[in-house]
Every structure is written in C-alpha cells, then in structure tokens.
Design a protein around this motif. Sequence first.
Motif, PDB file in Angstrom:
ATOM      1  N   LEU A   8       0.823  -1.206   0.000  1.00 53.75           N
ATOM      2  CA  LEU A   8       0.000   0.000   0.000  1.00 53.75           C
ATOM      3  C   LEU A   8       0.854   1.251   0.000  1.00 53.75           C
ATOM      4  CD1 LEU A   8      -2.655   1.570   0.293  1.00 53.75           C
ATOM      5  CD2 LEU A   8      -2.501   1.202   2.774  1.00 53.75           C
ATOM      6  N   ALA A   9       1.888   1.272   0.837  1.00 55.06           N
ATOM      7  CA  ALA A   9       2.751   2.455   0.924  1.00 55.06           C
ATOM      8  C   ALA A   9       3.426   2.731  -0.415  1.00 55.06           C
ATOM      9  CB  ALA A   9       3.796   2.261   2.019  1.00 55.06           C
ATOM     10  N   LEU A  10       3.887   1.678  -1.082  1.00 51.73           N
ATOM     11  CA  LEU A  10       4.539   1.852  -2.374  1.00 51.73           C
ATOM     12  C   LEU A  10       3.563   2.363  -3.426  1.00 51.73           C
ATOM     13  CD1 LEU A  10       7.028   1.537  -4.156  1.00 51.73           C
ATOM     14  CD2 LEU A  10       6.437  -0.888  -4.454  1.00 51.73           C
ATOM     15  N   ALA A  11       2.376   1.762  -3.488  1.00 51.26           N
ATOM     16  CA  ALA A  11       1.385   2.187  -4.479  1.00 51.26           C
ATOM     17  C   ALA A  11       0.893   3.608  -4.205  1.00 51.26           C
ATOM     18  CB  ALA A  11       0.210   1.207  -4.478  1.00 51.26           C
ATOM     19  N   SER A  12       0.575   3.913  -2.949  1.00 49.90           N
ATOM     20  CA  SER A  12       0.093   5.255  -2.595  1.00 49.90           C
ATOM     21  C   SER A  12       1.164   6.302  -2.855  1.00 49.90           C
ATOM     22  CB  SER A  12      -0.326   5.296  -1.127  1.00 49.90           C
ATOM     23  OG  SER A  12      -1.380   4.421  -0.872  1.00 49.90           O
ATOM     24  N   GLY A  13       2.409   5.971  -2.511  1.00 50.38           N
ATOM     25  CA  GLY A  13       3.498   6.922  -2.726  1.00 50.38           C
ATOM     26  C   GLY A  13       3.700   7.247  -4.194  1.00 50.38           C
ATOM     27  N   LEU A  14       3.638   6.238  -5.049  1.00 50.07           N
ATOM     28  CA  LEU A  14       3.816   6.469  -6.487  1.00 50.07           C
ATOM     29  C   LEU A  14       2.697   7.333  -7.046  1.00 50.07           C
ATOM     30  CD1 LEU A  14       5.022   2.959  -7.720  1.00 50.07           C
ATOM     31  CD2 LEU A  14       6.296   5.100  -7.867  1.00 50.07           C
ATOM     32  N   PHE A  15       1.459   7.004  -6.699  1.00 47.30           N
ATOM     33  CA  PHE A  15       0.345   7.800  -7.207  1.00 47.30           C
ATOM     34  C   PHE A  15       0.371   9.209  -6.633  1.00 47.30           C
ATOM     35  CE2 PHE A  15      -1.834   3.969  -8.809  1.00 47.30           C
ATOM     36  CZ  PHE A  15      -2.354   4.487  -9.997  1.00 47.30           C
ATOM     37  N   ALA A  16       0.758   9.347  -5.372  1.00 47.67           N
ATOM     38  CA  ALA A  16       0.847  10.683  -4.773  1.00 47.67           C
ATOM     39  C   ALA A  16       1.883  11.530  -5.513  1.00 47.67           C
ATOM     40  CB  ALA A  16       1.200  10.578  -3.294  1.00 47.67           C
ATOM     41  N   PHE A  17       2.991  10.909  -5.874  1.00 46.45           N
ATOM     42  CA  PHE A  17       4.054  11.637  -6.573  1.00 46.45           C
ATOM     43  C   PHE A  17       3.571  12.132  -7.937  1.00 46.45           C
ATOM     44  CE2 PHE A  17       7.556  11.670  -9.631  1.00 46.45           C
ATOM     45  CZ  PHE A  17       8.422  12.559  -9.027  1.00 46.45           C
ATOM     46  N   PHE A  18       3.037  11.231  -8.744  1.00 45.18           N
ATOM     47  CA  PHE A  18       2.635  11.620 -10.099  1.00 45.18           C
ATOM     48  C   PHE A  18       1.394  12.499 -10.100  1.00 45.18           C
ATOM     49  CE2 PHE A  18       5.192   7.818 -11.075  1.00 45.18           C
ATOM     50  CZ  PHE A  18       6.021   8.350 -12.047  1.00 45.18           C
ATOM     51  N   HIS A  19       0.459  12.223  -9.183  1.00 46.70           N
ATOM     52  CA  HIS A  19      -0.752  13.043  -9.123  1.00 46.70           C
ATOM     53  C   HIS A  19      -0.452  14.429  -8.574  1.00 46.70           C
ATOM     54  CE1 HIS A  19      -4.786  14.342  -7.726  1.00 46.70           C
ATOM     55  NE2 HIS A  19      -5.235  13.580  -8.706  1.00 46.70           N
ATOM     56  N   GLY A  20       0.533  14.506  -7.689  1.00 44.87           N
ATOM     57  CA  GLY A  20       0.833  15.788  -7.054  1.00 44.87           C
ATOM     58  C   GLY A  20       1.739  16.695  -7.857  1.00 44.87           C
ATOM     59  N   PHE A  21       2.661  16.113  -8.647  1.00 41.81           N
ATOM     60  CA  PHE A  21       3.656  16.927  -9.329  1.00 41.81           C
ATOM     61  C   PHE A  21       3.370  17.158 -10.813  1.00 41.81           C
ATOM     62  CE2 PHE A  21       5.983  15.557  -5.588  1.00 41.81           C
ATOM     63  CZ  PHE A  21       6.641  16.724  -5.216  1.00 41.81           C
ATOM     64  N   LEU A  22       2.442  16.401 -11.375  1.00 36.65           N
ATOM     65  CA  LEU A  22       2.113  16.595 -12.785  1.00 36.65           C
ATOM     66  C   LEU A  22       0.858  17.453 -12.932  1.00 36.65           C
ATOM     67  CD1 LEU A  22       2.628  13.030 -14.334  1.00 36.65           C
ATOM     68  CD2 LEU A  22       4.101  15.024 -14.628  1.00 36.65           C
ATOM     69  N   PRO A  23       0.787  18.278 -13.954  1.00 34.74           N
ATOM     70  CA  PRO A  23      -0.485  18.944 -14.249  1.00 34.74           C
ATOM     71  C   PRO A  23      -1.571  17.911 -14.502  1.00 34.74           C
ATOM     72  CG  PRO A  23       1.305  19.907 -15.517  1.00 34.74           C
ATOM     73  CD  PRO A  23       1.858  18.676 -14.883  1.00 34.74           C
ATOM     74  N   GLU A  24      -2.796  18.269 -14.203  1.00 36.56           N
ATOM     75  CA  GLU A  24      -3.889  17.306 -14.313  1.00 36.56           C
ATOM     76  C   GLU A  24      -3.968  16.664 -15.688  1.00 36.56           C
ATOM     77  OE1 GLU A  24      -8.550  17.956 -14.484  1.00 36.56           O
ATOM     78  OE2 GLU A  24      -7.840  18.098 -12.412  1.00 36.56           O
ATOM     79  N   ALA A  25      -3.838  17.459 -16.737  1.00 34.06           N
ATOM     80  CA  ALA A  25      -3.943  16.913 -18.089  1.00 34.06           C
ATOM     81  C   ALA A  25      -2.856  15.876 -18.363  1.00 34.06           C
ATOM     82  CB  ALA A  25      -3.865  18.044 -19.117  1.00 34.06           C
ATOM     83  N   GLU A  26      -1.647  16.146 -17.907  1.00 32.86           N
ATOM     84  CA  GLU A  26      -0.551  15.209 -18.148  1.00 32.86           C
ATOM     85  C   GLU A  26      -0.710  13.947 -17.303  1.00 32.86           C
ATOM     86  OE1 GLU A  26       3.424  16.701 -18.200  1.00 32.86           O
ATOM     87  OE2 GLU A  26       2.794  18.693 -18.859  1.00 32.86           O
ATOM     88  N   PHE A  27      -1.212  14.085 -16.076  1.00 34.49           N
ATOM     89  CA  PHE A  27      -1.416  12.903 -15.254  1.00 34.49           C
ATOM     90  C   PHE A  27      -2.387  11.945 -15.929  1.00 34.49           C
ATOM     91  CE2 PHE A  27      -4.028  10.627 -12.123  1.00 34.49           C
ATOM     92  CZ  PHE A  27      -3.043   9.897 -11.468  1.00 34.49           C
ATOM     93  N   TYR A  28      -3.499  12.468 -16.446  1.00 34.76           N
ATOM     94  CA  TYR A  28      -4.493  11.594 -17.070  1.00 34.76           C
ATOM     95  C   TYR A  28      -4.094  11.175 -18.482  1.00 34.76           C
ATOM     96  CZ  TYR A  28      -7.596  12.303 -13.145  1.00 34.76           C
ATOM     97  OH  TYR A  28      -8.138  12.305 -11.879  1.00 34.76           O
ATOM     98  N   ALA A  29      -3.125  11.858 -19.058  1.00 36.20           N
ATOM     99  CA  ALA A  29      -2.646  11.465 -20.390  1.00 36.20           C
ATOM    100  C   ALA A  29      -1.635  10.331 -20.314  1.00 36.20           C
ATOM    101  CB  ALA A  29      -2.043  12.667 -21.104  1.00 36.20           C
ATOM    102  N   TRP A  30      -0.722  10.410 -19.313  1.00 34.39           N
ATOM    103  CA  TRP A  30       0.318   9.379 -19.241  1.00 34.39           C
ATOM    104  C   TRP A  30       0.851   9.109 -17.823  1.00 34.39           C
ATOM    105  CZ3 TRP A  30       4.856  11.267 -17.221  1.00 34.39           C
ATOM    106  CH2 TRP A  30       5.064  12.644 -17.304  1.00 34.39           C
ATOM    107  N   GLY A  31       0.704  10.053 -16.914  1.00 38.50           N
ATOM    108  CA  GLY A  31       1.313   9.899 -15.599  1.00 38.50           C
ATOM    109  C   GLY A  31       0.766   8.732 -14.794  1.00 38.50           C
ATOM    110  N   TRP A  32      -0.532   8.466 -14.907  1.00 38.87           N
ATOM    111  CA  TRP A  32      -1.145   7.394 -14.125  1.00 38.87           C
ATOM    112  C   TRP A  32      -0.631   6.017 -14.531  1.00 38.87           C
ATOM    113  CZ3 TRP A  32      -3.949   3.382 -16.299  1.00 38.87           C
ATOM    114  CH2 TRP A  32      -4.329   3.526 -17.634  1.00 38.87           C
ATOM    115  N   GLN A  33      -0.012   5.912 -15.697  1.00 34.13           N
ATOM    116  CA  GLN A  33       0.430   4.606 -16.195  1.00 34.13           C
ATOM    117  C   GLN A  33       1.693   4.099 -15.484  1.00 34.13           C
ATOM    118  OE1 GLN A  33       0.920   5.934 -20.244  1.00 34.13           O
ATOM    119  NE2 GLN A  33      -1.026   5.002 -20.891  1.00 34.13           N
ATOM    120  N   PHE A  34       2.507   5.005 -14.965  1.00 35.98           N
ATOM    121  CA  PHE A  34       3.814   4.597 -14.435  1.00 35.98           C
ATOM    122  C   PHE A  34       3.732   3.618 -13.267  1.00 35.98           C
ATOM    123  CE2 PHE A  34       5.495   7.757 -17.201  1.00 35.98           C
ATOM    124  CZ  PHE A  34       6.829   7.396 -17.399  1.00 35.98           C
ATOM    125  N   PRO A  35       2.802   3.781 -12.300  1.00 34.93           N
ATOM    126  CA  PRO A  35       2.717   2.764 -11.243  1.00 34.93           C
ATOM    127  C   PRO A  35       2.448   1.362 -11.784  1.00 34.93           C
ATOM    128  CG  PRO A  35       1.568   4.748 -10.574  1.00 34.93           C
ATOM    129  CD  PRO A  35       1.940   4.942 -12.013  1.00 34.93           C
TER     130      PRO A  35
END
Length: 437
Positions: free
Chosen positions: A179-206
């Motif tokens: 859980l910590a690993l998954a939450s940390g990865l999503f927190a990083f990409f969701h927090g540091f990427l603009p919304e459009a970029e997160f939904y375009a490609w950022g969510w895929q990295f985890p």
Amino acid sequence: MSDTTSGSFSQLVGDDVTDDHRLDPGDIAIGVIIGRTAEFFHFFVFAIASVIVFPRLVFPFVDPLTATLYSFAVFALAYVARPFGSWMFMAVDRRFGKGTKLTTALFLLGTSTVAVAFLPTYEQAGMYSVWLLVILRIGQGVGLGGSWDGLASLLAMNAPKEQDGWWAMVPQIGAPFGLALASGLFAFFHGFLPEAEFYAWGWQFPFFVAFAVNVVALFCRLRIVATPEYVHQFERRELQAAGVRDTVRRFPRFIMVGTFAPLASFAMFHMVTVYPLSWVELFTEENVTHFLIIESIGAVIGTLAIVVSGLLADRYGRRTLLAATAGGMIVFSALAPSLLGMGETGEIIYMGLGFALLGLAFGQSSGAVASNFPTRYRYTGSAIVSDLAWMFGAGAAPFVALFLSAQFGLVAGGLYLFSGAVCTLLALRYNQLLVQR
C-alpha cells in the motif's frame, strides 16, 4: 507425487531427518514479505486507479458516483476469479511442480497489471475499453490465486511453537508495504504533474513499476521453492497440493470457519484504504494527493500494529486477540465513519484508528484456523480459505460501503464492517466448539 516415491525418499534419507531439513524461519520470512508486497502492490495500484483514473477514462458516460461504483464492481471481479485461479493452478502444481506454477501464475498476474497501462480510454475504444478492463482484472484474480506458494504454511511449520503469533504476522507485513509503495507512487505523479498530463500518461507509471516488482518477487520465491529443504517437506506431503474437491469434501466445517473468522479484518482492509479515498474524491474538497500521503502514513501505523499483534497473540492467544479487535471494529463501524465528514483532522483520526485496528486483526487473520487442517491438507486448505475470505470479506467492501454512504450517509457505510465483525465473532465461537469436540 505418489506415495511410493514419498516412501522411497523417506527410506533413503531416514525418518529422523526432518530436523536436518528445517528451513531458517528468517530466510522464509524474507521471501514471504517480498512476495506478499508484490501481490498487494498489484492490487493497490488497481484499487487507487479505480478511484481516481478509471471513472474518468473508462466510465465517462455516467456521473462520477456511478462511474466509481462501476469501477468498484470491476474491482470486485478479481476476488471472484481468485478461487478459480487457485483450483486451476493447483492442478498445474501437482503435474508440473511449484516452480512452473509460480512462474506461470506470476507472469499472468504481472502481465494483467502492466497491460492496464496500455488500456485505451472510452473515447478511443468505446465499450471495448470497459470489457478489456474487466478481462485484465479477472486475469489479476486468476494469477493471484495461482501465486499461492505455501511459504506462509512453511514458515509456520519451521517457526518455534512458542512464537506462533510472532511468525504468523510476518507474511501480513507485505500488505502495508504494498500500500505504501502504491500510494506513494500515485501521490508523486498526481501531485507533481499537471492534471492533463497525469491523465494522459502519468497514471500509467505505477502499473509499469508492477513489472519490476513482480520479477523481484518471482526470483525471491523461487529461491526458496527450489531449496532441498523445501523439496524434502514437499515430498513428505507436508506441502503437497491436495485436490481442491477432496479438501472441500473432507473439511467443509474448517473451510467455513476459516472463511468467516478473518472477515472483520478483510472488510476493514478496504474500509481504510479504497473506500475513504473514494469518499474524499467524490464528496469533499480535500486534495487527493494529500490523502494518498495520509494513507502512506497509515500504512506505517498498520505495519507497527501488525508487529504488535504478534507479541499480543503469543501472550494472550490469537483467538482472544481476533475477538477483541472484532469488538473494536463494531465500535469503529458505528462511530468512526462520520469522522470522514469532519475535514482533515477527522480523516487523520479515522485513518490512524482504522489502520491500528486493521493491523492488530490482520496480523493474525491468516493463522486463525489453519492449524485445524491436517498437515497434508494445510497447503490447499489455507489457499481455499484465504481465497474465500478475501472474496466475501473484501471483494464487495468498497462498492457496498460507498453505495450505502451515498444513499444514507457516512454512518451507513460502516454497516458492512459491522456485519464482518459479527461474522468473525460467530466463526471464532464455532471454531472453539469444533476444537473442543
């Protein structure tokens, strides 16, 4: 493996060799923790995406609440598919061995998870996007069912009897780590990427990371499965995959008790992970990234509570601890859900209390009734009760809790947890009566 082969092996090495072939519990523990961390990482990556990604990309044709409920319905499919995976891969185990079984099952699990990253959106593929998500989720469930390696049972058999509770909690540590690993990865990409970029490609990295995690877990587990000590215990039928139908036919009461005894902890599992994240996303103005960080901190609390559960179980008894935590969850189910409506402070209290209770219960849930099974059937029996407990306890928890909360208020969301805690208390009482017979 035939009885003749097993007998020949015993005659060859001698009947008193068991102690010489015992594995070091510490070595087994490493393999168990890494393996469980990988498994739970796969599921938590999908779970978090079910809240913040799939409703927008796969179910944009309905309102956000309905989209999240659809997403949770897909999420539950893996728990339904998991028993079928166990049954199918048990046959592979008996015919081709555990190495082949583990490699194939983890390949299916890893491929199903990583493939989600390449899922076309609804705008790109229409309903094909939904059906592909369904297929991949079922693939995860089948793969997870087949990944049962018996290392938890092996750990229990090689651990000192006076420390049963301590070593029983070791495999459970993988859950908060995942859980910590998954939450940390999503927190990083969701927090540091603009919304459009997160939904375009950022969510895929985890989901890509799941491949690397899977490879490490596979090699770590195969390292133990291939040892002479493991093979020895397997050949003496201590870790043999007995037939699923034969096990169910012989021990229906043990399977029933094993299914419902850990129900409270499994229901609680998603009540402090997936469900509150969905509530924050849908009904509050709280920052989702911030809440993912709170979840990561909660995972640390859960880890500490799991460790404490080992000490308490050895001192007071595993069933006593499970009964006490089930009672605590009944109180929690009535009072704590309303904390989610009290802003950040309420959320922190909810998560802290929830993860503490979860850790104490979850730390001992896997060993509650496994010892009921004779040694020959413990490997298969443990797999069956684990699959069924997860299916009944956790599979529908996010869907039911969110639906009830949306319709009748936050307190109603605790009804699922309440029912799970009551089932645990009844199952523990019934198990006590079975043991006394």
